[in-house]
Design a protein around this motif. Structure first.
Motif, PDB file in Angstrom:
ATOM      1  N   SER A 230       0.899  -1.389   0.137  1.00  0.00           N
ATOM      2  CA  SER A 230       0.070  -0.010   0.117  1.00  0.00           C
ATOM      3  C   SER A 230       0.752   1.206   0.004  1.00  0.00           C
ATOM      4  O   SER A 230       2.244   1.200  -0.039  1.00  0.00           O
ATOM      5  CB  SER A 230      -1.057   0.092   1.195  1.00  0.00           C
ATOM      6  OG  SER A 230      -0.293  -0.127   2.439  1.00  0.00           O
ATOM      7  N   ASN A 231       0.204   2.416   0.131  1.00  0.00           N
ATOM      8  CA  ASN A 231       1.072   3.655  -0.068  1.00  0.00           C
ATOM      9  C   ASN A 231       1.718   3.738  -1.108  1.00  0.00           C
ATOM     10  O   ASN A 231       2.929   4.072  -1.136  1.00  0.00           O
ATOM     11  CB  ASN A 231       1.782   3.822   1.397  1.00  0.00           C
ATOM     12  CG  ASN A 231       2.309   5.252   1.674  1.00  0.00           C
ATOM     13  OD1 ASN A 231       1.836   6.208   0.909  1.00  0.00           O
ATOM     14  ND2 ASN A 231       3.280   5.301   2.290  1.00  0.00           N
ATOM     15  N   GLY A 232       1.412   3.431  -2.411  1.00  0.00           N
ATOM     16  CA  GLY A 232       1.870   3.532  -3.623  1.00  0.00           C
ATOM     17  C   GLY A 232       3.315   2.616  -3.749  1.00  0.00           C
ATOM     18  O   GLY A 232       4.230   2.728  -4.517  1.00  0.00           O
ATOM     19  N   ASN A 234       5.318   1.768  -0.971  1.00  0.00           N
ATOM     20  CA  ASN A 234       6.093   2.113   0.139  1.00  0.00           C
ATOM     21  C   ASN A 234       5.941   1.077   1.205  1.00  0.00           C
ATOM     22  O   ASN A 234       6.751   1.173   2.274  1.00  0.00           O
ATOM     23  CB  ASN A 234       6.186   3.579   0.341  1.00  0.00           C
ATOM     24  CG  ASN A 234       6.750   4.296  -0.642  1.00  0.00           C
ATOM     25  OD1 ASN A 234       8.016   4.228  -1.013  1.00  0.00           O
ATOM     26  ND2 ASN A 234       6.115   5.264  -1.369  1.00  0.00           N
ATOM     27  N   ARG A 235       4.811   0.610   1.509  1.00  0.00           N
ATOM     28  CA  ARG A 235       4.508  -0.046   2.809  1.00  0.00           C
ATOM     29  C   ARG A 235       4.076  -1.704   2.309  1.00  0.00           C
ATOM     30  O   ARG A 235       3.232  -1.906   1.579  1.00  0.00           O
ATOM     31  CB  ARG A 235       2.994   0.708   3.554  1.00  0.00           C
ATOM     32  CG  ARG A 235       3.055   0.035   4.870  1.00  0.00           C
ATOM     33  CD  ARG A 235       1.792   0.792   5.411  1.00  0.00           C
ATOM     34  NE  ARG A 235       2.652   2.138   5.926  1.00  0.00           N
ATOM     35  CZ  ARG A 235       1.616   3.191   5.543  1.00  0.00           C
ATOM     36  NH1 ARG A 235       0.477   3.313   5.367  1.00  0.00           N
ATOM     37  NH2 ARG A 235       2.154   4.245   6.104  1.00  0.00           N
ATOM     38  N   THR A 237       2.135  -4.812   4.432  1.00  0.00           N
ATOM     39  CA  THR A 237       1.654  -5.319   5.589  1.00  0.00           C
ATOM     40  C   THR A 237       1.715  -6.805   5.503  1.00  0.00           C
ATOM     41  O   THR A 237       1.533  -7.364   4.683  1.00  0.00           O
ATOM     42  CB  THR A 237       0.303  -4.636   5.630  1.00  0.00           C
ATOM     43  OG1 THR A 237       0.087  -3.446   5.436  1.00  0.00           O
ATOM     44  CG2 THR A 237      -0.661  -5.334   6.856  1.00  0.00           C
ATOM     45  N   PRO A 244       2.668  -3.172   9.658  1.00  0.00           N
ATOM     46  CA  PRO A 244       3.045  -2.551   8.552  1.00  0.00           C
ATOM     47  C   PRO A 244       4.443  -2.200   8.425  1.00  0.00           C
ATOM     48  O   PRO A 244       5.142  -1.557   9.481  1.00  0.00           O
ATOM     49  CB  PRO A 244       2.225  -1.063   8.651  1.00  0.00           C
ATOM     50  CG  PRO A 244       2.097  -1.191   9.942  1.00  0.00           C
ATOM     51  CD  PRO A 244       1.926  -2.349  10.776  1.00  0.00           C
ATOM     52  N   GLU A 246       7.944  -0.766   6.595  1.00  0.00           N
ATOM     53  CA  GLU A 246       8.555   0.186   5.093  1.00  0.00           C
ATOM     54  C   GLU A 246       9.139  -0.764   4.277  1.00  0.00           C
ATOM     55  O   GLU A 246      10.098  -1.459   4.531  1.00  0.00           O
ATOM     56  CB  GLU A 246       9.056   1.138   5.594  1.00  0.00           C
ATOM     57  CG  GLU A 246       8.473   2.165   6.736  1.00  0.00           C
ATOM     58  CD  GLU A 246       7.126   2.862   5.910  1.00  0.00           C
ATOM     59  OE1 GLU A 246       7.703   3.373   4.731  1.00  0.00           O
ATOM     60  OE2 GLU A 246       6.188   3.127   6.529  1.00  0.00           O
ATOM     61  N   THR A 255       2.768   0.884  -7.227  1.00  0.00           N
ATOM     62  CA  THR A 255       1.621  -0.378  -7.140  1.00  0.00           C
ATOM     63  C   THR A 255       0.793   0.369  -8.384  1.00  0.00           C
ATOM     64  O   THR A 255       0.893   1.692  -8.746  1.00  0.00           O
ATOM     65  CB  THR A 255       0.904  -0.438  -6.034  1.00  0.00           C
ATOM     66  OG1 THR A 255       0.620   0.935  -5.549  1.00  0.00           O
ATOM     67  CG2 THR A 255       1.767  -1.146  -5.066  1.00  0.00           C
ATOM     68  N   GLY A 259      -3.777  -1.682  -6.562  1.00  0.00           N
ATOM     69  CA  GLY A 259      -3.026  -1.960  -5.382  1.00  0.00           C
ATOM     70  C   GLY A 259      -1.952  -3.198  -5.415  1.00  0.00           C
ATOM     71  O   GLY A 259      -1.187  -3.559  -4.668  1.00  0.00           O
ATOM     72  N   ARG A 261       1.652  -4.683  -7.223  1.00  0.00           N
ATOM     73  CA  ARG A 261       2.858  -4.096  -7.498  1.00  0.00           C
ATOM     74  C   ARG A 261       2.996  -4.354  -9.336  1.00  0.00           C
ATOM     75  O   ARG A 261       2.523  -5.333  -9.577  1.00  0.00           O
ATOM     76  CB  ARG A 261       3.872  -4.834  -6.850  1.00  0.00           C
ATOM     77  CG  ARG A 261       4.175  -4.389  -5.312  1.00  0.00           C
ATOM     78  CD  ARG A 261       5.500  -5.455  -4.876  1.00  0.00           C
ATOM     79  NE  ARG A 261       6.688  -5.214  -5.482  1.00  0.00           N
ATOM     80  CZ  ARG A 261       7.855  -4.949  -4.885  1.00  0.00           C
ATOM     81  NH1 ARG A 261       7.732  -4.344  -3.771  1.00  0.00           N
ATOM     82  NH2 ARG A 261       8.977  -4.926  -5.647  1.00  0.00           N
TER      83      ARG A 261
END
Length: 941
Positions: A230-232, A234-235, A237, A244, A246, A255, A259, A261
């Motif tokens: 998630s977060n483009g 960068n994260r 989970t 979560p 980094e 992504t 969502g 990759r």
């Protein structure tokens, strides 16, 4: 043909084996819970499997509509066209238990039971094997895997193949209360290095450089297909603990709007359930090197005079070089130099040799020497390596000439010396000294009880024990020798495993409880020949040695299993060392046959809107010297209902866990208590199913879960196994088979608990040859019962450890000539030491040899060799009778009587009464319980 099941019987047995993929639709409220994968319903369209690797699935798409981009073999959904599935009926397999319908109740022998009306193991195995000849198993689309004994090709879609990992419940109850209603263990059976089938994609080996594979910073789980980005991008989970993380710059990828990759299709770790990662130096306990094989050979009197040393030397030569023992002539001109033939070992692997009796003999077989050089060490009080590891271990291809000379000369060299009493403990201590810096594998042969030197053993079992459950008997099944326990701990610390090849003198005592303890705790194996006979057993020994050396294996291993929040690891079972609860498993040796199990408990409640995830991670050094982690990831649905869970139970996983946990208690608890606990657990499972999941059935019926239809027969097979059976049994054989069961994978366990029996005299002309699809057409297996034996018949019985060819006293002379050759017209004319069929041009001979080759390909480490069991002539006939598990033998009941006992116990459990009647008491109670079993087995939903 005799023993051929009817189509109706096939329908009955195959109903609801989980092969149709049908299951209750589970509506998901949140779209992206499965991290790109969709697991709750099978694809409707599919391709026919043709055994090739090319092609891609038709019409596959993920839950976001993205096409599946990974190259893979074709597959087909699990809908069966042959035979047709039965129409939906009430859930469960009911067996009518009405007494008095056939014969007089209570009269001896009055039970008249058609065996086709109770669940048949051979029928269910054959149906599944036939189906998977032309179908692939897609790991994300079917909730129940094929039976473990079934040869199949798995298509890895993100959840690991059942060959590597099997869950007992592929739909997991959300709470401990619901799990308790099933009576089943929640567990995972693992075989991390299981052999891949032809047609399956090779497991990728991925290198992430010095940073290593991405991992969760909280639970340390490895990257897998179910981690959510998630977060483009960068994260990341974690799918196990929810933390979560980094994403590091070296692993970052953006992504897409859904969502996912953008590089997912190029990332095997994000698409496959099983992957391997090369790991950096912080994962090393010592610099990894290719495998060191150290052969430690007993040259004492018993080994020499009984031909065991000769058989071992021949087997080691075959393991290293196959049948090519030619040595280039040293006098040849360089222009005519023969090209050096490589050995059968992995590249870089090295071998060393030690022989022993009362002394140790180290050998330098360097190619720089004209002949092998022997160094003798007689100091057993302070053993050490007489030759440095640099000179002891050599390349088997470069030093072929001296190695062949040594192994060919050794039996004759020690034949006239014949020290009667071998030492063992100091020899193994010296062997360890050669492997302390590198780790590796010791392969040790032993032909008699080591009664000399430090750590000498004594004849503890004098055959005078009066009861199997006395404290004296239990003490014989474990070791109290401090020296052996310390050696085991030192071997594990060094990353050196050990395998034993043991032959008892005339069936005598070897104290396998003490010797085999070292192999057990290092992850090794003990191969035991209680009635060694030369040359009869030489082929079996040779094949075991060949496979032992040449198979995929590793050393210096650590293993850990992780699971989703709400669950926690409760217990591991298998052959390994675990110092404290929660610590990693330590396996100095691990092979493609090594199996272990892990059970889980609840520390909370699972969310039925999310899936449950499991990950096994094996850190090991390969035989080629690479330090790797092999990860297998498994996903399962979560349900609020125990009934849903019972629909997707894996019979083989349940049996493996129950078998491993039962035999792990041998030596600590009385055998009677172990058998009683196993019977109580079987009753608990059937009673729980009847009470909570089966729906309405008449009280006079024993109702078996659809996924556990053969469960009762397998549990009876476990009760009859040498490991825990009642009656007298040599302690060596009992403890050896208990440890063997603990280390088995699911397929080997299944065959051990119910042998395969084939009728040779009834082979159809096309059986034993390729069918239209190019697969071998196997004859239908028959029940292991004397009721299925025909007069004049010839039968193959194979339990994965020994293969017997049983011949009736009235076998046709024509059949004998077709099978064994001209002039072999009577049983007496056959060679009792025969271990393989002769190669003849007769149709029957070719059929049986092809069938044996197919059976051997399914057997793992136990090399197949034929042993004759001629009626009235060979002692092996007693073993044949013991393997007829559906019949009453010894103190254990027949299959029919066992079902009667279970029905009676389930009834008492449901009525609130507790029964302590054991399976041994069934012969006294059965005539008062029932006179016949009638009714049909019919499938349900």
């Amino acid at each position: 043909m005799y023993g051929q099941p009817s189509v109706d019987g096939l329908n009955q047995q195959f109903g609801q084996m989980g092969m149709d993929g049908a299951g209750p639709q589970h509506v998901r409220k949140k779209k992206d819970r499965h991290a790109y994968h969709q697991i709750e319903q099978p694809q409707a369209s599919a391709q026919q499997y043709n055994g090739t690797q090319n092609g891609t699935p038709n019409g596959q798409a993920d839950q976001n509509g993205q096409p599946w981009q990974q190259t893979s073999q074709p597959w087909q959904s699990q809908s069966l066209s042959q035979p047709p599935m039965p129409s939906p009926m009430p859930q469960g397999t009911p067996i009518s238990m009405d007494s008095g319908q056939h014969g007089q109740q209570g009269a001896p022998g009055s039970n008249r039971v058609d065996p086709n009306q109770i669940p048949s193991v051979p029928l269910s195995r054959d149906a599944a094997a036939e189906h998977y000849k032309t179908h692939v198993y897609p790991t994300m689309e079917q909730h129940v895997p094929p039976p473990a004994t079934t040869p199949f090709v798995a298509f890895d879609q993100g959840s690991a193949s059942p060959k590597h990992a099997r869950l007992t419940l592929n739909t997991i109850p959300s709470s401990n209360e619901q799990l308790h209603h099933t009576g089943l263990p929640l567990g995972l059976v693992l075989q991390p290095l299981a052999k891949q089938a032809e047609g399956e994609q090779a497991i990728p080996v991925l290198d992430f450089g010095d940073v290593g594979p991405p991992r969760c910073r909280r639970c340390r789980a490895y990257i897998n297909p179910f981690m959510i980005f998630s977060n483009g991008g960068n994260r990341m989970t974690c799918n196990l603990c929810g933390h979560p993380n980094e994403v590091g710059p070296e692993y970052f990828a953006p992504t897409d709007p859904s969502g996912i990759r953008v590089d997912r299709a190029q990332r095997p770790e994000l698409t496959l359930g099983t992957c391997e990662f090369l790991v950096p130096k912080e994962y090393w306990s010592k610099p990894p090197v290719p495998m060191r094989y150290l052969f430690v050979l007993d040259t004492s009197a018993e080994s020499c005079s009984r031909g065991f040393l000769q058989g071992v030397c021949d087997g080691v030569l075959a393991a290293l070089y196959g049948d090519d023992l030619t040595i280039p002539d040293e006098d040849e001109d360089d222009e005519e130099e023969v090209e050096q033939q490589p050995s059968k070992l992995p590249p870089g692997a090295r071998v060393g040799f030690i022989t022993f009796d009362r002394e140790m003999h180290f050998y330098n077989v360097s190619a720089l020497l004209s002949s092998p050089q022997q160094l003798v060490m007689s100091d057993l009080e302070d053993p050490f390596a007489a030759i440095s590891p640099e000179h002891l271990f050599v390349d088997p291809a470069e030093c072929k000439s001296n190695i062949v000379k040594l192994l060919k000369q050794t039996p004759q060299m020690f034949y006239n010396i014949k020290h009667a009493e071998p030492a063992l403990l100091p020899i193994l201590q010296a062997a360890l000294a050669t492997l302390n810096d590198t780790g590796g594998k010791i392969i040790c042969s032993l032909g008699s009880l080591p009664t000399y030197g430090p750590g000498k053993l004594f004849v503890r079992d004098k055959g005078t024990t009066t009861t199997e459950d006395s404290d004296q008997h239990k003490a014989l099944l474990k070791t109290e020798y401090v020296g052996f326990k310390k050696l085991q701990a030192d071997l594990v610390k060094a990353g050196a495993g050990i395998d034993f090849f043991l032959a008892a003198p005339a069936g005598g005592y070897l104290d396998i409880a003490s010797i085999g303890y070292i192999a057990e705790k290092t992850g090794g194996e003990t191969y035991y020949y209680p009635n060694w006979s030369y040359p009869r057993d030489t082929l079996r020994l040779r094949k075991k040695l060949e496979h032992n050396v040449q198979r995929e294996q590793g050393f210096a291993s650590l293993m850990k299993v992780r699971c989703s929040n709400g669950l926690q690891v409760a217990h591991y079972s298998g052959n390994f060392t675990q110092h404290t609860f929660g610590a990693d498993l330590e396996l100095a040796s691990i092979t493609q046959e090594t199996g272990m199990s892990v059970t889980f408990s609840y520390d909370g409640k699972l969310d039925s809107k999310q899936d449950a995830h499991f990950q096994s991670a094996l850190l090991y050094t390969t035989s080629t010297g690479q330090r790797r982690v092999r990860c297998s990831n498994i996903v399962a649905r979560v349900s609020e209902s125990a009934r849903d869970a019972m629909r997707f139970v894996d019979q083989d996983a349940v049996l493996s866990i129950m078998a491993k946990e039962s035999v792990a208690k041998v030596g600590d608890r009385s055998l009677k208590d172990i058998r009683q606990a196993l019977q109580d657990k079987t009753v608990e499972i059937l009673a729980g199913y009847r009470k909570h999941s089966s729906g309405g059935h008449a009280s006079g019926q024993l109702v078996l879960p659809e996924g556990l239809k053969e469960f009762a027969m397998y549990s009876l097979g476990l009760l009859k196994s040498r490991a825990i059976k009642g009656g007298r049994e040599p302690t060596d054989r009992r403890i050896q088979e208990a440890r063997m069961l603990k280390g088995m994978g699911p397929a080997e366990t299944s065959l051990y608990l119910y042998p395969r029996m084939l009728a040779v005299h009834n082979l159809e002309p096309g059986e034993g040859f390729a069918d239209d699809t190019g697969h071998l057409k196997m004859p239908a297996a028959i029940r292991t019962s004397f009721a299925c034996i025909e007069e004049g018949g010839v039968y193959i019985v194979d339990n994965g450890q020994i293969l017997l060819l049983w011949l009736h006293a009235q076998t046709s002379p024509n059949l004998l000539e077709d099978l064994f050759g001209e002039g072999m017209i009577s049983l007496q004319a056959l060679d009792p030491n025969m271990n393989a069929l002769p190669v003849l041009e007769t149709h029957l001979n070719a059929q049986v040899r092809n069938v044996l080759l197919h059976l051997e390909s399914q057997r793992g480490s136990k090399g197949l060799a034929v042993q004759l069991a001629r009626q009235g002539l060979d002692g092996a006939e007693y073993e044949f009778a013991r393997l007829l598990y559906e019949d009453r033998n010894g103190e254990a009941s027949s299959y029919v009587d066992w079902l009667v006992q279970l029905h009676r116990s389930v009834g008492m459990e449901l009525s609130g009464q507790k029964t302590k009647t054991t399976s041994e008491d069934v012969s006294q109670t059965v005539s008062n319980t029932i006179s016949s079993i009638t009714g049909a087995v019919w499938g349900g939903t």
